[in-house]
Design an enzyme around this catalytic site. Structure first.
Site, PDB file in Angstrom:
ATOM      1  N   TYR A   1       0.921  -1.271  -0.107  1.00 23.56           N
ATOM      2  CA  TYR A   1       0.064   0.041   0.106  1.00 23.56           C
ATOM      3  C   TYR A   1       1.003   1.190  -0.009  1.00 23.56           C
ATOM      4  O   TYR A   1       1.951   1.259   0.607  1.00 23.56           O
ATOM      5  CB  TYR A   1      -0.833   0.156   1.340  1.00 23.56           C
ATOM      6  CG  TYR A   1      -1.809  -1.092   1.381  1.00 23.56           C
ATOM      7  CD1 TYR A   1      -2.868  -1.365   0.305  1.00 23.56           C
ATOM      8  CD2 TYR A   1      -1.820  -1.962   2.492  1.00 23.56           C
ATOM      9  CE1 TYR A   1      -3.737  -2.434   0.342  1.00 23.56           C
ATOM     10  CE2 TYR A   1      -2.889  -3.077   2.421  1.00 23.56           C
ATOM     11  CZ  TYR A   1      -3.628  -3.252   1.425  1.00 23.56           C
ATOM     12  OH  TYR A   1      -4.494  -4.299   1.307  1.00 23.56           O
TER      13      TYR A   1
ATOM     14  N   HIS B   1      -6.104   2.741   0.510  1.00 25.09           N
ATOM     15  CA  HIS B   1      -5.868   2.398   1.865  1.00 25.09           C
ATOM     16  C   HIS B   1      -5.306   3.505   2.643  1.00 25.09           C
ATOM     17  O   HIS B   1      -4.389   3.678   3.541  1.00 25.09           O
ATOM     18  CB  HIS B   1      -4.521   1.261   2.161  1.00 25.09           C
ATOM     19  CG  HIS B   1      -4.605   0.358   2.918  1.00 25.09           C
ATOM     20  ND1 HIS B   1      -3.826   0.382   4.138  1.00 25.09           N
ATOM     21  CD2 HIS B   1      -5.488  -0.791   3.188  1.00 25.09           C
ATOM     22  CE1 HIS B   1      -4.023  -0.517   5.082  1.00 25.09           C
ATOM     23  NE2 HIS B   1      -5.349  -1.190   4.387  1.00 25.09           N
TER      24      HIS B   1
END
Length: 362
Positions: free
Chosen positions: A158, A208
């Site tokens: 992420y 995210h």
């Protein structure tokens, strides 16, 4: 059978794949009649265990396990302070276990108690990763060959592969992101993937919460040409006011809610139709009882479900997700991290996936 009461409540911690999973077992006064529920909060499992063993157990022993609504609400307000992931997960473990008991008493799978099936199986999406776009495309194609129609695309972890270009002197160790560089890389990634696999597969991406709000808006706009099924968690829960700007600026479908723990976070987004998919972690909001209510709320406003389903959901939690999925009119898609042989050995009877669909256990 004499009057049925809760005889014992206890937590079980296990980590077959190195991720700490928390399961609650509620035993009744009827020998052999018990229920299981997911209370997995991987980052704080011992806090959840204490909430169950030290506080909920003495509160619940002797109560009627059939009174699910009453037990949920009284457990929720019993500590006065409420609404956080520790207490919600503890309550979820009990709540799912009580639904499990009710299903056993009725002789029915839970989807029947929820109103019956709307579909035989629930479409799932898998996570395709790559160290570069070439490897990513290989993994996307591998999932497509296995029958999956919904695939999440990520290059690296992420926030992207490349760390911050320069850190100050004596910077503490940690992950230093380059948000702008990551945001620029995502449209290029989807341009490459779409060019390789076309538009007959649904593609997703998870931000995210790694971007400043204005950068997230800019990214969502730049992704419009690639027709994502949804862009996941583009903003942090603390920035929900930005969703109005995001919706006004672009038509990229938005999924949100992985970190939500309280209705005040999702009600304005759903009621104003600012998101397209609700993504909550079922145990983090308190279990099946609030999830059923949330699904009904979302249905009224055209928002579809996409419950959180990574490796830090136990197979018990995955099973709960699937029973919701097959019985909800507004089901969208189910995240699926897969259940390994080791997990299945510890959790026999786990849901199974065939050709891109997950099926509930009967």
């Amino acid at each position: 059978m004499s009057k049925l009461v809760i005889r014992d409540v206890r937590t079980i911690l296990t980590a077959p794949e190195g991720i700490c999973l928390v399961v609650v077992k509620v035993e009744t006064s009827e020998p052999g009649l018990y229920g299981l529920g997911c209370a997995t909060f991987t980052q704080r499992p011992l806090a959840v265990q204490s909430a169950v063993d030290d506080y909920l157990k003495p509160f619940l022993v002797g109560k009627d396990p059939a009174r699910i609504q009453d037990i949920w609400m009284s457990s929720y307000v019993n500590s006065y302070w409420r609404g956080g992931p520790v207490l919600n997960n503890a309550i979820s473990g009990v709540d799912m276990a009580l639904w499990d008991i009710k299903g056993k008493l009725a002789g029915m799978p839970l989807y029947e108690l929820f109103g019956g099936k709307c579909r035989e199986g629930a479409a799932v999406y898998r996570h395709a990763y790559g160290r570069d776009v070439v490897e990513l495309v290989e993994n996307v194609r591998r999932f497509m060959e296995q029958g999956y129609h919904y695939i999440r695309c990520q290059v690296g972890p992420y926030g992207g592969l490349k760390p911050r270009r320069r850190a100050p002197e004596n910077a503490l160790p940690g992950a230093y992101y380059d948000p702008e560089g990551y945001a620029r890389s995502v449209p290029a990634m989807f341009e490459h993937v779409r060019g390789a696999v076309g538009y007959d597969v649904e593609l997703l991406h998870d931000v995210h919460e790694r971007l400043p709000a204005v950068e997230a808006v800019r990214l969502a706009k730049r992704l419009e040409p690639f027709h994502l099924f949804f862009l996941e968690d583009p903003l942090a829960p603390e920035e929900i006011e930005w969703f109005e700007t995001l919706r006004a600026q672009c038509a990229t479908p938005i999924a949100m809610g992985e970190l939500f723990t309280h209705p005040a976070q999702w009600k304005p987004l759903v009621a104003s139709r600012l998101i397209d998919f609700i993504r909550v972690h079922i145990s983090a909001i308190g279990g099946l009882t609030p999830a059923l209510k949330l699904a009904a709320l979302c249905e009224a406003f055209g928002v579809r479900t996409a419950w959180h389903g990574p490796g830090d959901v136990s197979p018990v939690g995955h099973a709960a997700n699937v029973h919701l999925d097959v019985s909800a009119l507004n089901f969208g898609v189910q995240e699926w991290s897969g259940i390994s042989e080791r997990l299945a050995e510890v959790f026999p009877g786990s849901p199974v996936v065939r050709d891109g669909y997950v099926y509930p256990s009967e």
